[in-house]
Design a protein around this motif. Structure first.
Motif, PDB file in Angstrom:
ATOM      1  N   GLY A 157      -2.412   4.952   4.371  1.00  0.00           N
ATOM      2  CA  GLY A 157      -2.533   6.247   3.699  1.00  0.00           C
ATOM      3  C   GLY A 157      -1.834   6.233   2.349  1.00  0.00           C
ATOM      4  N   ARG A 158      -1.220   7.361   1.996  1.00  0.00           N
ATOM      5  CA  ARG A 158      -0.642   7.512   0.653  1.00  0.00           C
ATOM      6  C   ARG A 158       0.435   6.472   0.376  1.00  0.00           C
ATOM      7  NH1 ARG A 158       1.826  13.211   0.082  1.00  0.00           N
ATOM      8  NH2 ARG A 158       3.036  12.337   1.785  1.00  0.00           N
ATOM      9  N   ALA A 159       1.471   6.426   1.226  1.00  0.00           N
ATOM     10  CA  ALA A 159       2.573   5.491   0.983  1.00  0.00           C
ATOM     11  C   ALA A 159       2.150   4.062   1.321  1.00  0.00           C
ATOM     12  CB  ALA A 159       3.794   5.901   1.794  1.00  0.00           C
ATOM     13  N   ASP A 173      -5.351   0.337  10.376  1.00  0.00           N
ATOM     14  CA  ASP A 173      -5.324   1.811  10.381  1.00  0.00           C
ATOM     15  C   ASP A 173      -6.411   2.247  11.364  1.00  0.00           C
ATOM     16  OD1 ASP A 173      -4.334   4.079   7.949  1.00  0.00           O
ATOM     17  OD2 ASP A 173      -5.744   4.689   9.531  1.00  0.00           O
ATOM     18  N   PRO A 174      -6.139   3.232  12.235  1.00  0.00           N
ATOM     19  CA  PRO A 174      -7.197   3.697  13.140  1.00  0.00           C
ATOM     20  C   PRO A 174      -8.408   4.215  12.371  1.00  0.00           C
ATOM     21  CG  PRO A 174      -5.207   5.065  13.327  1.00  0.00           C
ATOM     22  CD  PRO A 174      -4.865   3.926  12.440  1.00  0.00           C
ATOM     23  N   VAL A 192       3.878   2.051   7.887  1.00  0.00           N
ATOM     24  CA  VAL A 192       3.721   3.215   7.012  1.00  0.00           C
ATOM     25  C   VAL A 192       2.817   4.248   7.673  1.00  0.00           C
ATOM     26  CG1 VAL A 192       3.626   3.793   4.559  1.00  0.00           C
ATOM     27  CG2 VAL A 192       3.589   1.404   5.229  1.00  0.00           C
ATOM     28  N   THR A 193       2.990   4.403   8.970  1.00  0.00           N
ATOM     29  CA  THR A 193       2.228   5.393   9.737  1.00  0.00           C
ATOM     30  C   THR A 193       3.036   6.692   9.787  1.00  0.00           C
ATOM     31  OG1 THR A 193       3.352   4.841  11.784  1.00  0.00           O
ATOM     32  CG2 THR A 193       1.401   3.548  11.239  1.00  0.00           C
ATOM     33  N   THR A 241       5.536   9.296  11.229  1.00  0.00           N
ATOM     34  CA  THR A 241       6.829   8.909  11.801  1.00  0.00           C
ATOM     35  C   THR A 241       6.797   8.756  13.322  1.00  0.00           C
ATOM     36  OG1 THR A 241       7.754  10.149   9.968  1.00  0.00           O
ATOM     37  CG2 THR A 241       9.271   9.561  11.740  1.00  0.00           C
ATOM     38  N   HIS A 295       6.404   5.199  14.600  1.00  0.00           N
ATOM     39  CA  HIS A 295       7.245   4.099  14.112  1.00  0.00           C
ATOM     40  C   HIS A 295       7.874   3.284  15.248  1.00  0.00           C
ATOM     41  CE1 HIS A 295       7.996   5.948   9.810  1.00  0.00           C
ATOM     42  NE2 HIS A 295       6.717   5.741  10.071  1.00  0.00           N
ATOM     43  N   GLU A 347       9.011   2.481   6.994  1.00  0.00           N
ATOM     44  CA  GLU A 347       9.227   3.634   6.115  1.00  0.00           C
ATOM     45  C   GLU A 347      10.194   4.634   6.749  1.00  0.00           C
ATOM     46  OE1 GLU A 347       9.206   4.916   3.409  1.00  0.00           O
ATOM     47  OE2 GLU A 347       7.973   3.599   2.206  1.00  0.00           O
ATOM     48  N   LYS A 348      10.830   5.417   5.906  1.00  0.00           N
ATOM     49  CA  LYS A 348      11.645   6.541   6.375  1.00  0.00           C
ATOM     50  C   LYS A 348      10.720   7.682   6.742  1.00  0.00           C
ATOM     51  CE  LYS A 348      11.029   9.735   4.059  1.00  0.00           C
ATOM     52  NZ  LYS A 348       9.739  10.435   3.709  1.00  0.00           N
ATOM     53  N   GLU A 372      11.045  14.625   6.433  1.00  0.00           N
ATOM     54  CA  GLU A 372      10.037  14.022   5.557  1.00  0.00           C
ATOM     55  C   GLU A 372      10.476  13.977   4.100  1.00  0.00           C
ATOM     56  OE1 GLU A 372       7.218  12.404   6.358  1.00  0.00           O
ATOM     57  OE2 GLU A 372       7.914  12.614   8.414  1.00  0.00           O
ATOM     58  N   HIS A 407      15.802  11.132   2.126  1.00  0.00           N
ATOM     59  CA  HIS A 407      16.283  10.379   0.953  1.00  0.00           C
ATOM     60  C   HIS A 407      17.611  10.933   0.452  1.00  0.00           C
ATOM     61  CE1 HIS A 407      12.682   7.991   0.431  1.00  0.00           C
ATOM     62  NE2 HIS A 407      11.921   9.069   0.446  1.00  0.00           N
ATOM     63  N   TYR A 442       9.739   1.062  -5.520  1.00  0.00           N
ATOM     64  CA  TYR A 442       9.005   0.517  -4.366  1.00  0.00           C
ATOM     65  C   TYR A 442       8.828  -0.992  -4.525  1.00  0.00           C
ATOM     66  CZ  TYR A 442       7.759   5.202  -2.742  1.00  0.00           C
ATOM     67  OH  TYR A 442       7.814   6.493  -2.278  1.00  0.00           O
TER      68      TYR A 442
HETATM   69  N1  LIG Z   1       9.527   6.324   0.922  1.00  0.00           N
HETATM   70  C1  LIG Z   1       8.882   7.399   0.538  1.00  0.00           C
HETATM   71  O1  LIG Z   1       9.197   7.978  -0.489  1.00  0.00           O
HETATM   72  C2  LIG Z   1       7.715   7.915   1.333  1.00  0.00           C
HETATM   73  C3  LIG Z   1       6.746   8.678   0.689  1.00  0.00           C
HETATM   74  C4  LIG Z   1       5.680   9.161   1.459  1.00  0.00           C
HETATM   75  C5  LIG Z   1       5.622   8.896   2.807  1.00  0.00           C
HETATM   76  N2  LIG Z   1       6.610   8.167   3.390  1.00  0.00           N
HETATM   77  C6  LIG Z   1       6.590   7.903   4.859  1.00  0.00           C
HETATM   78  O2  LIG Z   1       5.500   7.013   5.128  1.00  0.00           O
HETATM   79  C7  LIG Z   1       4.908   7.350   6.382  1.00  0.00           C
HETATM   80  C8  LIG Z   1       3.417   7.658   6.135  1.00  0.00           C
HETATM   81  O3  LIG Z   1       3.308   8.769   5.263  1.00  0.00           O
HETATM   82  P1  LIG Z   1       2.005   8.993   4.347  1.00  0.00           P
HETATM   83  O4  LIG Z   1       2.350  10.076   3.423  1.00  0.00           O
HETATM   84  O5  LIG Z   1       1.521   7.689   3.811  1.00  0.00           O
HETATM   85  O6  LIG Z   1       0.996   9.531   5.462  1.00  0.00           O
HETATM   86  P2  LIG Z   1      -0.589   9.522   5.410  1.00  0.00           P
HETATM   87  O7  LIG Z   1      -1.019  10.543   6.383  1.00  0.00           O
HETATM   88  O8  LIG Z   1      -1.089   9.584   4.008  1.00  0.00           O
HETATM   89  O9  LIG Z   1      -0.977   8.055   5.957  1.00  0.00           O
HETATM   90  C9  LIG Z   1      -0.668   7.639   7.252  1.00  0.00           C
HETATM   91  C10 LIG Z   1      -1.745   6.641   7.689  1.00  0.00           C
HETATM   92  O10 LIG Z   1      -1.350   6.067   8.928  1.00  0.00           O
HETATM   93  C11 LIG Z   1      -2.513   5.953   9.731  1.00  0.00           C
HETATM   94  N3  LIG Z   1      -2.131   5.824  11.132  1.00  0.00           N
HETATM   95  C12 LIG Z   1      -1.922   6.804  12.031  1.00  0.00           C
HETATM   96  N4  LIG Z   1      -1.586   6.243  13.226  1.00  0.00           N
HETATM   97  C13 LIG Z   1      -1.598   4.903  13.049  1.00  0.00           C
HETATM   98  C14 LIG Z   1      -1.363   3.800  13.920  1.00  0.00           C
HETATM   99  N5  LIG Z   1      -1.019   3.978  15.204  1.00  0.00           N
HETATM  100  N6  LIG Z   1      -1.488   2.535  13.411  1.00  0.00           N
HETATM  101  C15 LIG Z   1      -1.815   2.362  12.122  1.00  0.00           C
HETATM  102  N7  LIG Z   1      -2.048   3.374  11.255  1.00  0.00           N
HETATM  103  C16 LIG Z   1      -1.943   4.631  11.719  1.00  0.00           C
HETATM  104  C17 LIG Z   1      -3.323   7.190   9.401  1.00  0.00           C
HETATM  105  O11 LIG Z   1      -4.689   7.033   9.767  1.00  0.00           O
HETATM  106  C18 LIG Z   1      -3.120   7.283   7.889  1.00  0.00           C
HETATM  107  O12 LIG Z   1      -4.107   6.550   7.174  1.00  0.00           O
HETATM  108  C19 LIG Z   1       5.701   8.548   6.931  1.00  0.00           C
HETATM  109  O13 LIG Z   1       6.717   8.072   7.789  1.00  0.00           O
HETATM  110  C20 LIG Z   1       6.312   9.143   5.671  1.00  0.00           C
HETATM  111  O14 LIG Z   1       7.497   9.854   5.897  1.00  0.00           O
HETATM  112  C21 LIG Z   1       7.636   7.660   2.686  1.00  0.00           C
END
Ligand SMILES: NC(=O)c1ccc[n+]([C@@H]2O[C@H](COP(=O)([O-])OP(=O)(O)OC[C@H]3O[C@@H](n4cnc5c(N)ncnc54)[C@H](O)[C@@H]3O)[C@@H](O)[C@H]2O)c1
Length: 346
Positions: free
Chosen positions: A13-15, A37-38, A74-75, A77, A80, A97-98, A177, A181, A292
């Protein structure tokens, strides 16, 4: 040691895509080899965009891929713990990831699993690799502001929360979330542990969540007491609309320092409209893109040099402990002491 450590990306996803981009060619000595990713489209797109050979919809298949030496988790939380424990059992190093997990017991299990397997476990507090935050830490260590008295740290994000975040019991909310940090920054800059928190929270900008999720908050303020006698203040907000805002201020016995700012570029425009204008940082993706990359490079160095990662599982666990104390403080409307839980035996 292989010329390139094979990286498996779990969660695209995003991160996840930020780490994918880093390991897809920007980190020397490492190469993205698989993505999972599912959502098959997300996995396939990440593999294609960042040059991985394989993609999977089940993370277990990625973990069993022999080309994968280390995984980046990076799923959301709540997944994790399961993924980190399984990856460690398969002998893979882990960058997670946190927030590390939802509860302290889960964090303990993750630390124990990686210790048992003798693999690295690093937690994604990338501000520890940001040039401005690192310079602040250095100035503190050099004694430039004397003894640290107060650390203030804030994170305000523009995004409207994803629906799963509205349920505080399931997500731990913005304290987890967003403010994870800031909790880490308080610990890092003070060089101490948080022993008491008092948190206030409210929902000011997300009316759509009010009836179904009355506990949801989009704004939180935490006062913290630290073991060495210093003080902390955390401010967290989501859905702020004006941009991405991450700043810290450290007051010492002989000075003060400020980290971060709202300006996207060092540019101020004063025009005939009699307005002072500056472009604002829009997203954490751009503000911390170098951090990053440095974080991912440091993870690879820790593996290659067989040294402890710069951000440990204990750092992740401590933050989760404070998140839970903060949410309890909001629920019970009183200060919560962490004194009883500060000894960690893992
Ligand atoms: N360090 C940072 O600044 C930062 C920034 C954003 C997010 N994060 C953390 O990263 C993690 C993901 O956040 P995001 O914003 O990318 O979420 P998101 O929803 O954009 O992406 C999460 C992805 O994980 C996938 N997913 C769900 N279950 C899964 C599994 N069992 N196996 C594999 N993939 C799976 C989802 O389909 C999705 O594509 C969270 O823990 C969030 O807190 C950290």
């Amino acid at each position: 040691m292989k010329a390139a450590i094979g990286i498996g990306l779990i969660g695209c996803g995003r991160a996840g895509r930020i780490h994918g981009r880093c390991f897809g060619g920007r980190i020397s000595g490492a190469r993205l080899v698989a993505a999972a990713d599912p959502d098959g489209n997300a996995a396939q797109r990440a593999a294609h965009d960042f040059g991985a050979d394989n993609w999977y919809t089940d993370f277990r298949r990625l973990i069993n891929d022999r080309a994968v030496d280390a995984v980046v988790v990076v799923t959301p939380t709540n997944f994790h713990r399961e993924i980190v424990v399984a990856a460690a059992a398969a002998g893979k190093h882990v960058l997670c990831e946190k927030p590390m997990a939802l509860g302290v017991d889960e964090c303990r299990e993750m630390i124990e699993a990686t210790n048992r397997a003798r693999v690295k476990l690093q937690i994604g507090f990338m501000r520890r690799f940001d040039a401005g935050f690192c310079a602040a830490k250095q100035a503190i260590e050099n004694g430039e502001i004397g003894e640290v008295v107060l650390v203030k740290s804030l994170s305000h994000g523009p995004s409207v929360p994803q629906r799963w975040m509205y349920d505080i019991a399931a997500s731990n909310g913005p304290l987890a979330e967003v403010s994870s940090h800031d909790i880490d920054t308080l610990r890092w800059f003070s060089g101490s542990e948080i022993t008491e928190v008092y948190a206030l929270a409210g929902n000011y900008r997300c009316p759509e969540a009010r009836s179904e999720f009355p506990d949801f908050y989009d704004n939180v303020v935490v006062s913290a007491r630290l073991k060495n006698g210093s003080q902390g203040v955390i401010e967290g907000a989501v859905s702020v609309s004006y941009g991405y805002d991450a700043r810290a201020e450290v007051l010492g016995t002989k000075g003060v320092l400020f980290v971060g700012g709202l300006a996207e570029r060092p540019l101020t425009v004063c025009s005939a409209s009699l307005q002072v204008q500056q472009p604002i940082v829009k997203s954490w993706r751009t503000l911390f893109s170098d951090a990053y990359e440095a974080e991912d490079a440091s993870f690879i160095e820790a593996i290659r040099e067989d040294r402890p990662p710069e951000v440990s599982g204990i750092d992740g666990l401590r933050a989760v402990e404070v998140v839970n104390a903060g949410n309890r403080s909001i629920r019970e409307a009183r200060p919560i002491s962490l004194a009883a839980t500060t000894e960690v035996d893992v």
